[in-house]
Every structure is written in C-alpha cells, then in structure tokens.
Design a protein around this motif. Structure first.
Motif, PDB file in Angstrom:
ATOM      1  N   GLU A   1       0.845  -1.181   0.000  1.00  0.00           N
ATOM      2  CA  GLU A   1       0.000   0.000   0.000  1.00  0.00           C
ATOM      3  C   GLU A   1       0.887   1.240   0.000  1.00  0.00           C
ATOM      4  O   GLU A   1       1.945   1.244   0.635  1.00  0.00           O
ATOM      5  N   PRO A   2       0.466   2.302  -0.701  1.00  0.00           N
ATOM      6  CA  PRO A   2       1.293   3.515  -0.751  1.00  0.00           C
ATOM      7  C   PRO A   2       1.719   4.042   0.622  1.00  0.00           C
ATOM      8  O   PRO A   2       2.873   4.441   0.793  1.00  0.00           O
ATOM      9  N   ALA A   3       0.837   4.010   1.615  1.00  0.00           N
ATOM     10  CA  ALA A   3       1.195   4.516   2.945  1.00  0.00           C
ATOM     11  C   ALA A   3       2.318   3.686   3.572  1.00  0.00           C
ATOM     12  O   ALA A   3       3.215   4.222   4.218  1.00  0.00           O
ATOM     13  N   GLU A   4       2.272   2.374   3.370  1.00  0.00           N
ATOM     14  CA  GLU A   4       3.321   1.493   3.909  1.00  0.00           C
ATOM     15  C   GLU A   4       4.648   1.754   3.208  1.00  0.00           C
ATOM     16  O   GLU A   4       5.704   1.822   3.846  1.00  0.00           O
ATOM     17  N   LEU A   5       4.617   1.919   1.891  1.00  0.00           N
ATOM     18  CA  LEU A   5       5.848   2.196   1.153  1.00  0.00           C
ATOM     19  C   LEU A   5       6.407   3.583   1.492  1.00  0.00           C
ATOM     20  O   LEU A   5       7.621   3.780   1.451  1.00  0.00           O
ATOM     21  N   GLU A   6       5.538   4.518   1.865  1.00  0.00           N
ATOM     22  CA  GLU A   6       6.025   5.827   2.318  1.00  0.00           C
ATOM     23  C   GLU A   6       6.830   5.673   3.603  1.00  0.00           C
ATOM     24  O   GLU A   6       7.852   6.344   3.788  1.00  0.00           O
ATOM     25  N   ARG A   7       6.386   4.785   4.497  1.00  0.00           N
ATOM     26  CA  ARG A   7       7.138   4.535   5.739  1.00  0.00           C
ATOM     27  C   ARG A   7       8.496   3.905   5.427  1.00  0.00           C
ATOM     28  O   ARG A   7       9.508   4.239   6.049  1.00  0.00           O
ATOM     29  N   VAL A   8       8.521   2.988   4.450  1.00  0.00           N
ATOM     30  CA  VAL A   8       9.795   2.387   4.033  1.00  0.00           C
ATOM     31  C   VAL A   8      10.708   3.466   3.449  1.00  0.00           C
ATOM     32  O   VAL A   8      11.889   3.548   3.790  1.00  0.00           O
ATOM     33  N   ALA A   9      10.161   4.308   2.576  1.00  0.00           N
ATOM     34  CA  ALA A   9      10.948   5.378   1.952  1.00  0.00           C
ATOM     35  C   ALA A   9      11.509   6.323   3.006  1.00  0.00           C
ATOM     36  O   ALA A   9      12.654   6.784   2.904  1.00  0.00           O
ATOM     37  N   ALA A  10      10.732   6.605   4.039  1.00  0.00           N
ATOM     38  CA  ALA A  10      11.208   7.478   5.111  1.00  0.00           C
ATOM     39  C   ALA A  10      12.394   6.848   5.837  1.00  0.00           C
ATOM     40  O   ALA A  10      13.356   7.541   6.191  1.00  0.00           O
ATOM     41  N   ARG A  11      12.342   5.527   6.053  1.00  0.00           N
ATOM     42  CA  ARG A  11      13.482   4.834   6.678  1.00  0.00           C
ATOM     43  C   ARG A  11      14.729   4.949   5.810  1.00  0.00           C
ATOM     44  O   ARG A  11      15.821   5.183   6.303  1.00  0.00           O
ATOM     45  N   PHE A  12      14.561   4.764   4.491  1.00  0.00           N
ATOM     46  CA  PHE A  12      15.695   4.901   3.582  1.00  0.00           C
ATOM     47  C   PHE A  12      16.237   6.326   3.614  1.00  0.00           C
ATOM     48  O   PHE A  12      17.452   6.536   3.632  1.00  0.00           O
ATOM     49  N   ALA A  13      15.348   7.323   3.636  1.00  0.00           N
ATOM     50  CA  ALA A  13      15.775   8.726   3.631  1.00  0.00           C
ATOM     51  C   ALA A  13      16.587   9.068   4.884  1.00  0.00           C
ATOM     52  O   ALA A  13      17.508   9.880   4.832  1.00  0.00           O
ATOM     53  N   GLU A  14      16.272   8.440   6.017  1.00  0.00           N
ATOM     54  CA  GLU A  14      17.011   8.686   7.263  1.00  0.00           C
ATOM     55  C   GLU A  14      18.471   8.257   7.149  1.00  0.00           C
ATOM     56  O   GLU A  14      19.328   8.793   7.839  1.00  0.00           O
ATOM     57  N   HIS A  15      18.761   7.274   6.295  1.00  0.00           N
ATOM     58  CA  HIS A  15      20.117   6.734   6.204  1.00  0.00           C
ATOM     59  C   HIS A  15      21.003   7.475   5.214  1.00  0.00           C
ATOM     60  O   HIS A  15      22.211   7.357   5.290  1.00  0.00           O
ATOM     61  N   ASP A  16      20.430   8.197   4.283  1.00  0.00           N
ATOM     62  CA  ASP A  16      21.171   9.027   3.345  1.00  0.00           C
ATOM     63  C   ASP A  16      22.486   8.373   2.873  1.00  0.00           C
ATOM     64  O   ASP A  16      23.573   8.872   3.151  1.00  0.00           O
ATOM     65  N   PRO A  17      22.383   7.241   2.164  1.00  0.00           N
ATOM     66  CA  PRO A  17      23.600   6.544   1.758  1.00  0.00           C
ATOM     67  C   PRO A  17      24.332   7.264   0.630  1.00  0.00           C
ATOM     68  O   PRO A  17      23.787   8.135  -0.042  1.00  0.00           O
ATOM     69  N   THR A  18      25.569   6.871   0.446  1.00  0.00           N
ATOM     70  CA  THR A  18      26.322   7.312  -0.726  1.00  0.00           C
ATOM     71  C   THR A  18      25.553   6.815  -1.947  1.00  0.00           C
ATOM     72  O   THR A  18      25.082   5.671  -1.947  1.00  0.00           O
ATOM     73  N   PRO A  19      25.390   7.628  -2.994  1.00  0.00           N
ATOM     74  CA  PRO A  19      24.678   7.143  -4.177  1.00  0.00           C
ATOM     75  C   PRO A  19      25.264   5.819  -4.672  1.00  0.00           C
ATOM     76  O   PRO A  19      26.479   5.652  -4.746  1.00  0.00           O
ATOM     77  N   GLY A  20      24.378   4.865  -4.947  1.00  0.00           N
ATOM     78  CA  GLY A  20      24.805   3.558  -5.422  1.00  0.00           C
ATOM     79  C   GLY A  20      25.202   2.594  -4.324  1.00  0.00           C
ATOM     80  O   GLY A  20      25.697   1.513  -4.600  1.00  0.00           O
ATOM     81  N   ASP A  21      24.958   2.960  -3.062  1.00  0.00           N
ATOM     82  CA  ASP A  21      25.326   2.062  -1.978  1.00  0.00           C
ATOM     83  C   ASP A  21      24.205   1.935  -0.945  1.00  0.00           C
ATOM     84  O   ASP A  21      24.436   1.881   0.252  1.00  0.00           O
ATOM     85  N   LEU A  22      22.982   1.892  -1.410  1.00  0.00           N
ATOM     86  CA  LEU A  22      21.836   1.699  -0.534  1.00  0.00           C
ATOM     87  C   LEU A  22      21.824   0.245  -0.063  1.00  0.00           C
ATOM     88  O   LEU A  22      21.959  -0.668  -0.864  1.00  0.00           O
ATOM     89  N   ASP A  23      21.703   0.028   1.233  1.00  0.00           N
ATOM     90  CA  ASP A  23      21.715  -1.314   1.807  1.00  0.00           C
ATOM     91  C   ASP A  23      20.334  -1.629   2.377  1.00  0.00           C
ATOM     92  O   ASP A  23      19.978  -1.173   3.463  1.00  0.00           O
ATOM     93  N   PHE A  24      19.541  -2.384   1.636  1.00  0.00           N
ATOM     94  CA  PHE A  24      18.170  -2.735   1.983  1.00  0.00           C
ATOM     95  C   PHE A  24      18.080  -3.307   3.395  1.00  0.00           C
ATOM     96  O   PHE A  24      17.271  -2.868   4.207  1.00  0.00           O
ATOM     97  N   LEU A  25      18.927  -4.287   3.705  1.00  0.00           N
ATOM     98  CA  LEU A  25      18.841  -4.931   5.013  1.00  0.00           C
ATOM     99  C   LEU A  25      19.327  -4.038   6.149  1.00  0.00           C
ATOM    100  O   LEU A  25      18.732  -4.029   7.225  1.00  0.00           O
ATOM    101  N   ALA A  26      20.388  -3.284   5.933  1.00  0.00           N
ATOM    102  CA  ALA A  26      20.899  -2.411   6.997  1.00  0.00           C
ATOM    103  C   ALA A  26      19.858  -1.378   7.400  1.00  0.00           C
ATOM    104  O   ALA A  26      19.802  -0.966   8.557  1.00  0.00           O
ATOM    105  N   VAL A  27      18.998  -0.980   6.454  1.00  0.00           N
ATOM    106  CA  VAL A  27      17.957   0.007   6.747  1.00  0.00           C
ATOM    107  C   VAL A  27      16.737  -0.643   7.389  1.00  0.00           C
ATOM    108  O   VAL A  27      16.216  -0.164   8.392  1.00  0.00           O
ATOM    109  N   LEU A  28      16.259  -1.763   6.824  1.00  0.00           N
ATOM    110  CA  LEU A  28      15.005  -2.352   7.296  1.00  0.00           C
ATOM    111  C   LEU A  28      15.184  -3.456   8.335  1.00  0.00           C
ATOM    112  O   LEU A  28      14.225  -3.855   8.988  1.00  0.00           O
ATOM    113  N   ASP A  29      16.398  -3.969   8.495  1.00  0.00           N
ATOM    114  CA  ASP A  29      16.705  -4.979   9.505  1.00  0.00           C
ATOM    115  C   ASP A  29      18.118  -4.726  10.039  1.00  0.00           C
ATOM    116  O   ASP A  29      19.032  -5.508   9.800  1.00  0.00           O
TER     117      ASP A  29
END
Length: 144
Positions: free
Chosen positions: A14-42
């Motif tokens: 659902e869009p609201a759930e994915l917005e919460r995921v996106a907010a978690r990713f935004a908090e981590h502000d990774p180097t471009p090209g180095d987003l770590d799915f697990l480090a952010v969500l687990d």
C-alpha cells in the motif's frame, strides 16, 4: 573473495506502507549507489555477526532503486555468494503488509532463483543449480 550474487528486489505494498519504508531509507542518506536494503530495514544488533543475523556476510550492498511508483519499488543490489535469506525473513516479519520478491543469480553462473515473502513469511523459494537442476525449498518453509 566471494562470488557476487546479483539481486533484483521488488517491494509491493500500500502507498502509505511504502512511504514509511521510503522514510526509513531517507534517514540513512547513503552514498549514491550504496543503498543497503537490510541495513535500513533490519539493522544489525550491536555486536551481531552479519553472517549469523542475515545469513550472508555482506547483507545487501551497492543498492540502487531502479523503478518506483507509490505502490511498488524495485532495486538492484549484491550480496556475497547467495541472497541473505534470513535477513529477508526478518524484514518480512517486521513488515508483514509488504510483498518482497527477490530474483537472483550468482555471478559464476552456478545458480539462479526467485524467493517471495508475503504475509510476514517466505511463501516461495525455488532455484536452479547448474549441477543439480531445479531445487524447490517450499517443503522447508513451514519452519520459517
């Protein structure tokens, strides 16, 4: 040096759930090209061994979001040897309203597969191994 396992991670919800995921990713502000799915969500607990916690020493590295809509996003990432299934199990349990599909292949060409998590658990897990053919892990999923 381990072989690299390439992964395509698709997350639908659902869009609201994915917005919460996106907010978690935004908090981590990774180097471009180095987003770590697990480090952010687990995130790893303090002192935890990544191999024991996620099932892979790298987790999910060098990630890039390649597609995104309000109800779905797709990213590409890599891990060492094989997908960190235990880490995806943790994410699914923590985010049960998301459907996560991981399509992967090991760079040496030994195997390729797909695993799907929905309703908080792994519901599909099948791969092809060069020496053994198709292997269906569905019979092992009741313990997940």
């Amino acid at each position: 040096m381990p072989n690299v396992c390439r992964m395509r991670i698709e997350v639908v919800g659902e869009p609201a759930e994915l917005e919460r995921v996106a907010a978690r990713f935004a908090e981590h502000d990774p180097t471009p090209g180095d987003l770590d799915f697990l480090a952010v969500l687990d995130p790893l607990p303090d002192g935890a061994d990544p191999s024991e916690h996620w099932g892979d020493k790298w987790g999910t590295r060098k990630g890039n979001v390649v597609e995104g809509t309000p109800a779905r996003f797709v990213m590409q990432s890599v891990s060492a040897w094989a997908p960190p299934m235990r880490g995806f199990d943790h994410v699914a349990a923590s985010w049960p309203n998301l459907q996560i599909t991981v399509t992967y292949d090991e760079a040496g060409g030994s195997y390729t597969g797909t695993a799907v998590w929905a309703y908080g658990r792994r519901v599909f897990d099948r791969y092809w191994h060069a020496g053994r053919g198709w292997i269906d892990n569905a019979t092992n999923l009741s313990a997940v």
